[in-house]
Design a protein around this motif. Structure first.
Motif, PDB file in Angstrom:
ATOM      1  N   GLY A  32       0.811  -1.206   0.000  1.00 36.44           N
ATOM      2  CA  GLY A  32       0.000   0.000   0.000  1.00 36.44           C
ATOM      3  C   GLY A  32       0.843   1.254   0.000  1.00 36.44           C
ATOM      4  N   LEU A  33       2.039   1.163   0.570  1.00 35.09           N
ATOM      5  CA  LEU A  33       2.948   2.302   0.596  1.00 35.09           C
ATOM      6  C   LEU A  33       3.711   2.451  -0.715  1.00 35.09           C
ATOM      7  CD1 LEU A  33       4.507   4.507   2.286  1.00 35.09           C
ATOM      8  CD2 LEU A  33       6.138   2.695   2.826  1.00 35.09           C
ATOM      9  N   CYS A  34       4.266   1.343  -1.212  1.00 35.76           N
ATOM     10  CA  CYS A  34       5.184   1.408  -2.360  1.00 35.76           C
ATOM     11  C   CYS A  34       4.511   1.125  -3.699  1.00 35.76           C
ATOM     12  CB  CYS A  34       6.330   0.412  -2.167  1.00 35.76           C
ATOM     13  SG  CYS A  34       7.312   0.718  -0.692  1.00 35.76           S
ATOM     14  N   GLY A  35       3.320   0.511  -3.681  1.00 36.54           N
ATOM     15  CA  GLY A  35       2.650   0.216  -4.939  1.00 36.54           C
ATOM     16  C   GLY A  35       2.449   1.444  -5.812  1.00 36.54           C
ATOM     17  N   PRO A  36       1.912   2.562  -5.262  1.00 37.47           N
ATOM     18  CA  PRO A  36       1.751   3.760  -6.095  1.00 37.47           C
ATOM     19  C   PRO A  36       3.074   4.302  -6.634  1.00 37.47           C
ATOM     20  CG  PRO A  36       0.405   3.912  -4.112  1.00 37.47           C
ATOM     21  CD  PRO A  36       1.279   2.716  -3.945  1.00 37.47           C
ATOM     22  N   LEU A  37       4.154   4.137  -5.885  1.00 32.87           N
ATOM     23  CA  LEU A  37       5.457   4.598  -6.370  1.00 32.87           C
ATOM     24  C   LEU A  37       5.910   3.788  -7.578  1.00 32.87           C
ATOM     25  CD1 LEU A  37       7.379   5.042  -2.982  1.00 32.87           C
ATOM     26  CD2 LEU A  37       6.208   6.790  -4.321  1.00 32.87           C
ATOM     27  N   LEU A  38       5.689   2.476  -7.512  1.00 30.08           N
ATOM     28  CA  LEU A  38       6.069   1.618  -8.630  1.00 30.08           C
ATOM     29  C   LEU A  38       5.170   1.856  -9.835  1.00 30.08           C
ATOM     30  CD1 LEU A  38       6.702  -1.620  -6.566  1.00 30.08           C
ATOM     31  CD2 LEU A  38       8.418  -0.473  -7.966  1.00 30.08           C
ATOM     32  N   GLU A  39       3.877   2.000  -9.615  1.00 31.36           N
ATOM     33  CA  GLU A  39       2.937   2.179 -10.723  1.00 31.36           C
ATOM     34  C   GLU A  39       3.153   3.503 -11.444  1.00 31.36           C
ATOM     35  OE1 GLU A  39      -0.791   1.765  -8.828  1.00 31.36           O
ATOM     36  OE2 GLU A  39      -0.626  -0.414  -8.547  1.00 31.36           O
ATOM     37  N   SER A  40       3.545   4.538 -10.714  1.00 28.73           N
ATOM     38  CA  SER A  40       3.761   5.852 -11.328  1.00 28.73           C
ATOM     39  C   SER A  40       5.150   6.006 -11.924  1.00 28.73           C
ATOM     40  CB  SER A  40       3.535   6.953 -10.290  1.00 28.73           C
ATOM     41  OG  SER A  40       4.479   6.847  -9.233  1.00 28.73           O
ATOM     42  N   GLY A  41       6.039   5.035 -11.690  1.00 31.06           N
ATOM     43  CA  GLY A  41       7.382   5.114 -12.239  1.00 31.06           C
ATOM     44  C   GLY A  41       8.354   5.889 -11.380  1.00 31.06           C
ATOM     45  N   LEU A  42       7.940   6.297 -10.179  1.00 33.00           N
ATOM     46  CA  LEU A  42       8.849   7.035  -9.303  1.00 33.00           C
ATOM     47  C   LEU A  42       9.999   6.157  -8.815  1.00 33.00           C
ATOM     48  CD1 LEU A  42       6.437   9.245  -7.202  1.00 33.00           C
ATOM     49  CD2 LEU A  42       8.445  10.051  -8.441  1.00 33.00           C
ATOM     50  N   VAL A  43       9.725   4.905  -8.587  1.00 35.30           N
ATOM     51  CA  VAL A  43      10.774   3.952  -8.221  1.00 35.30           C
ATOM     52  C   VAL A  43      10.647   2.743  -9.137  1.00 35.30           C
ATOM     53  CG1 VAL A  43      10.816   4.724  -5.815  1.00 35.30           C
ATOM     54  CG2 VAL A  43       9.385   2.783  -6.463  1.00 35.30           C
ATOM     55  N   GLU A  44      11.702   1.989  -9.238  1.00 29.39           N
ATOM     56  CA  GLU A  44      11.705   0.774 -10.047  1.00 29.39           C
ATOM     57  C   GLU A  44      12.425  -0.321  -9.292  1.00 29.39           C
ATOM     58  OE1 GLU A  44      13.564   2.197 -13.571  1.00 29.39           O
ATOM     59  OE2 GLU A  44      15.584   2.195 -12.707  1.00 29.39           O
ATOM     60  N   THR A  45      12.116  -1.544  -9.630  1.00 31.43           N
ATOM     61  CA  THR A  45      12.727  -2.675  -8.949  1.00 31.43           C
ATOM     62  C   THR A  45      13.874  -3.230  -9.770  1.00 31.43           C
ATOM     63  OG1 THR A  45      12.344  -4.881  -8.042  1.00 31.43           O
ATOM     64  CG2 THR A  45      11.027  -4.240  -9.950  1.00 31.43           C
ATOM     65  N   ALA A  46      14.955  -3.577  -9.068  1.00 36.15           N
ATOM     66  CA  ALA A  46      16.139  -4.109  -9.743  1.00 36.15           C
ATOM     67  C   ALA A  46      16.081  -5.615  -9.896  1.00 36.15           C
ATOM     68  CB  ALA A  46      17.400  -3.712  -8.962  1.00 36.15           C
ATOM     69  N   ASN A  47      15.192  -6.281  -9.157  1.00 35.52           N
ATOM     70  CA  ASN A  47      15.119  -7.750  -9.204  1.00 35.52           C
ATOM     71  C   ASN A  47      13.671  -8.211  -9.244  1.00 35.52           C
ATOM     72  OD1 ASN A  47      14.696  -6.758  -6.632  1.00 35.52           O
ATOM     73  ND2 ASN A  47      15.543  -8.560  -5.597  1.00 35.52           N
ATOM     74  N   PRO A  48      12.956  -7.951 -10.345  1.00 34.66           N
ATOM     75  CA  PRO A  48      11.528  -8.306 -10.390  1.00 34.66           C
ATOM     76  C   PRO A  48      11.268  -9.800 -10.312  1.00 34.66           C
ATOM     77  CG  PRO A  48      12.332  -7.646 -12.559  1.00 34.66           C
ATOM     78  CD  PRO A  48      13.424  -7.335 -11.592  1.00 34.66           C
ATOM     79  N   GLU A  49      12.301 -10.616 -10.538  1.00 34.01           N
ATOM     80  CA  GLU A  49      12.091 -12.059 -10.463  1.00 34.01           C
ATOM     81  C   GLU A  49      12.056 -12.557  -9.021  1.00 34.01           C
ATOM     82  OE1 GLU A  49      16.310 -11.215  -9.979  1.00 34.01           O
ATOM     83  OE2 GLU A  49      14.791 -10.553 -11.433  1.00 34.01           O
TER      84      GLU A  49
END
Length: 711
Positions: free
Chosen positions: A165-182
């Motif tokens: 709930g905290l980080c989902g909007p950041l990921l969806e908006s492109g503000l942050v990205e994940t380095a290891n999606p697997e």
């Protein structure tokens, strides 16, 4: 930046940089609160971490300076939040982090998660510290679960129920990205793109490697600064209000290269109180930049302007700028289109090349007070758009400065235009030297009349509009299309070069046989690039070996026939709309599609030279003081039925033979060269010359004939 008294927190945030620094302090404060909270569950106390990480102790001491005494972690967090939000409500300054809430709907806690994710970007020592806290994962960046623990539970809790709930909007908006999606979602390692971190810190200029360019509002032109027709300026002046009302979200500008489309889009953005984020065509890692565009535009208050260089039949798919609700600008040429999804709330404007009067005004502005010796002639000769006029004027001023003058003449402008033409066309076509006079071309009278007609048509191609009736209003009258037909060596290319010299224009040659590509669509793309650039730079384009594409369309019996006809159809339509001067040469005029001939303004036939013309060609190519006998030259002109190109080759060969002997060109040199030319063509040299002193004696056949006559 931050000042404190013993009993209250007084925030003085004067700019985006200090606003960002306060959020950085709050994020570090929450991190320290998390460490202290974990010590109650068996973790090390905060003092132990201070001993191992002195830099952390320094941050803690700095934070205590701004906090009232004896304030626990929970109330410290609430005080930070209330004071920051209260100050934001009372200022009109654009703040990147506040814009994340107003434009993307992010909460204050999500802001802190964004800043906490980027701590290592600001201070690399946090990387080692975070690696220890998150052991055994051994990552120097925070994970999704770690951010939830720091900002979502226990003492000092801000109120976030779960990490997603905290980080989902950041990921969806492109503000942050994940380095290891697997990896499992809880172990996702998060990072902030450098582009967005710089924007959050108040550094608006994007890194050069992204290809992005930020133009602040203050550096954008106003609509009154633009040089365009009055009716277009009126429409542009009304456009910002339509965008602000929500009726228009996508602004599509179609234009040719050099038409100042970015300036027009900038004037629209300025009317909306925005800057411009320009993403030029061909930018590196363009697709990787898409996800960061929406939050970056939100943080900088800029309008994204995306340029496309599309070929015929191509369709562009605009990026999904999720969360960004502002206007979007698209710059595009005359060809191609946008996907259906992008056509909602769109308005399209077409920017035409400037007329003569507008070109005069462009030249006056570009010369910036410097004198031009013949401004009217310059404006009429160089039919360029505004952006190209600026570039040519700057180069011309530099050329004049090298010559020790502050006055710009036609010669400096022509040299500057030539440099610009080479810059844009050298990779697409080969430049020919424009030289010669019509007197240097030996052709039949019918051909000469047609060439003179072609020259007049080119010289008057813009002024002729004023002498035509209303039926021609708005039609394309600047373009001139000519077909030069005739066997090889009859002077077609030479005539094109002389025409360019007479008009004072550059000429570039394109070999259509080299442009044709076996892959579907590539031929049209190659032709589109060449024609578009030549049209915008207003150079003469010579399409050599035009029968490669202009041949008669065939009955469709296979897929190859269908695609060949498509290429022919494209060139047919493109030439009809072409606004420059294009010359098409062919050795097989009878094979040219009749539809092409109908669309040609002038058809110039070139014939093999006759006796007098061959004699004239020899006189032009041979020096006057040589050892050649006029009688022999007359005989060559009479008997050697060669083209002008073959005669030129023979003279060159004869000159080389004479040079080796250090002698003038004599009959024997020319004869040897002519024999070689005939052997090359597979023919027989037609002149039989007897050795000097030879006396012909009658043979048996001649004696027999003579005896019959006597009888």
């Amino acid at each position: 930046m931050i000042q404190a008294q013993t009993s209250s927190l007084d925030l003085i945030l004067c700019d985006p940089a200090s606003h960002f620094a306060v959020h950085l302090y709050v994020a570090i404060d929450q991190l320290l609160a998390h460490i202290d909270r974990m010590s109650a569950y068996g973790g090390e106390p905060l003092d132990r971490f201070y001993q191992r990480y002195p830099f952390l102790a320094a941050y803690g001491a700095e934070l205590c300076r701004y906090m009232p005494e004896n304030l626990d972690w929970v109330h410290r967090a609430e005080l930070w939040r209330s004071q920051i939000l209260a100050w934001e409500e009372g200022t009109g300054t654009h703040l990147p982090l506040r814009a994340l809430g107003s434009h993307l709907g992010l909460t204050f806690e999500a802001r802190l998660a964004f800043v906490l994710t980027g701590l290592v970007e600001e201070d690399s020592r946090f990387g080692t510290f975070l690696s220890e806290l998150q052991a055994p994962l051994n990552t120097r960046r925070p994970t999704l679960e770690f951010l939830g623990q720091v900002l979502g539970g226990g003492a000092g809790r801000i109120g976030v129920p779960d990490p997603w709930g905290l980080c989902g909007p950041l990921l969806e908006s492109g503000l942050v990205e994940t380095a290891n999606p697997e990896a499992p979602r809880s172990e996702w390692t998060l990072r902030v793109p450098a582009l967005l971190w710089d924007a959050a810190r108040g550094r608006g200029d994007p890194p050069s490697e992204t290809g992005l360019r930020l133009i602040p509002t203050g550096r954008l032109p106003s609509i009154d600064d633009l040089l365009f027709p009055a009716d277009l300026l009126g429409r542009l002046a009304r456009l910002p209000a339509l965008v602000a009302s929500g009726m228009v979200r996508l602004i599509l500008l179609r234009s040719d290269p050099g038409t100042e489309a970015l300036d027009v889009m900038g004037a629209i953005a300025r009317g909306l109180g925005r800057g411009v984020l320009s993403l030029p065509s061909g930018s590196n890692d363009r697709e990787r930049t898409w996800p960061a565009l929406a939050p970056w535009c939100a943080m900088t208050g800029a309008m994204p302007v995306i340029a496309y260089d599309l070929s015929p039949g191509e369709t562009a798919k605009l990026p999904a700028l999720g969360g960004y609700g502002g206007p979007v600008g698209v710059l595009q040429g005359r060809e191609g289109g946008l996907s259906d999804r992008a056509l909602d709330q769109v308005i399209t404007l077409e920017l035409d090349p400037p007329d003569l009067e507008l070109r005069r005004r462009h030249w006056r502005r570009a010369l910036n007070g410097h004198t031009c010796e013949d401004l009217d002639r310059v404006a009429e000769t160089f039919r360029l758009s505004g952006a190209y006029i600026r570039q040519v004027a700057q180069i011309a001023l530099a050329q004049a400065g090298l010559n020790g003058s502050d006055r710009v003449g036609l010669a400096e402008v022509r040299e500057a235009a030539r440099a610009l033409n080479r810059q844009h066309l050298d990779t697409l076509a080969a430049r020919l030297e424009a030289k010669g006079r019509w007197e240097d071309l030996v052709v039949s009278e019918a051909t000469r009349v047609k060439l003179i007609e072609l020259g007049r048509r080119c010289a008057c191609r813009e002024r002729i509009q004023g002498h035509l009736g209303p039926a021609f209003e708005g039609s394309a009258q600047r373009g001139v299309r000519a077909l030069l037909t005739g066997v090889s060596g009859t002077g077609k290319t030479l005539a094109a070069r002389i025409l360019a010299a007479e008009l004072g224009m550059d000429i570039f040659r394109v070999d259509l046989a080299a442009v044709v590509n076996k892959y579907i669509g590539e031929t049209e793309k190659n032709l589109h690039q060449v024609l578009t650039q030549a049209e915008a730079l207003d150079v003469i384009l010579l399409l050599d070996e035009g029968d490669a594409l202009l041949g008669s369309r065939t009955e469709v019996k296979s897929a190859n026939d269908r695609y060949a006809n498509l290429e022919t159809n494209f060139l047919l339509q493109r030439l009809e709309q072409y606004q420059g001067i294009v010359l098409v040469t062919t050795n097989l005029g009878e094979n040219i599609d009749q539809a092409f001939k109908r669309r040609m303004d002038v058809v110039v036939p070139f014939f093999a030279p006759q006796v007098q013309e061959r004699r004239g060609i020899l006189s032009l190519h041979l020096p006057t003081l040589q050892g050649l006998s006029p009688e022999y030259l007359d005989e060559v002109a009479l008997r050697c039925q060669l083209t002008g190109g073959q005669l030129r080759n023979a003279v060159t060969h004869a000159a080389l033979l004479a040079l080796e002997e250090s002698a003038p060109i004599e009959d024997r040199h020319l004869e040897t060269a002519l024999r070689a030319e005939y052997r090359k063509a597979g023919g027989v040299y037609p002149i039989r010359r007897q050795p000097e002193g030879f006396v012909e004696r009658p043979g048996r056949l001649q004696s027999f004939v003579a005896a019959l006559r006597d009888d």
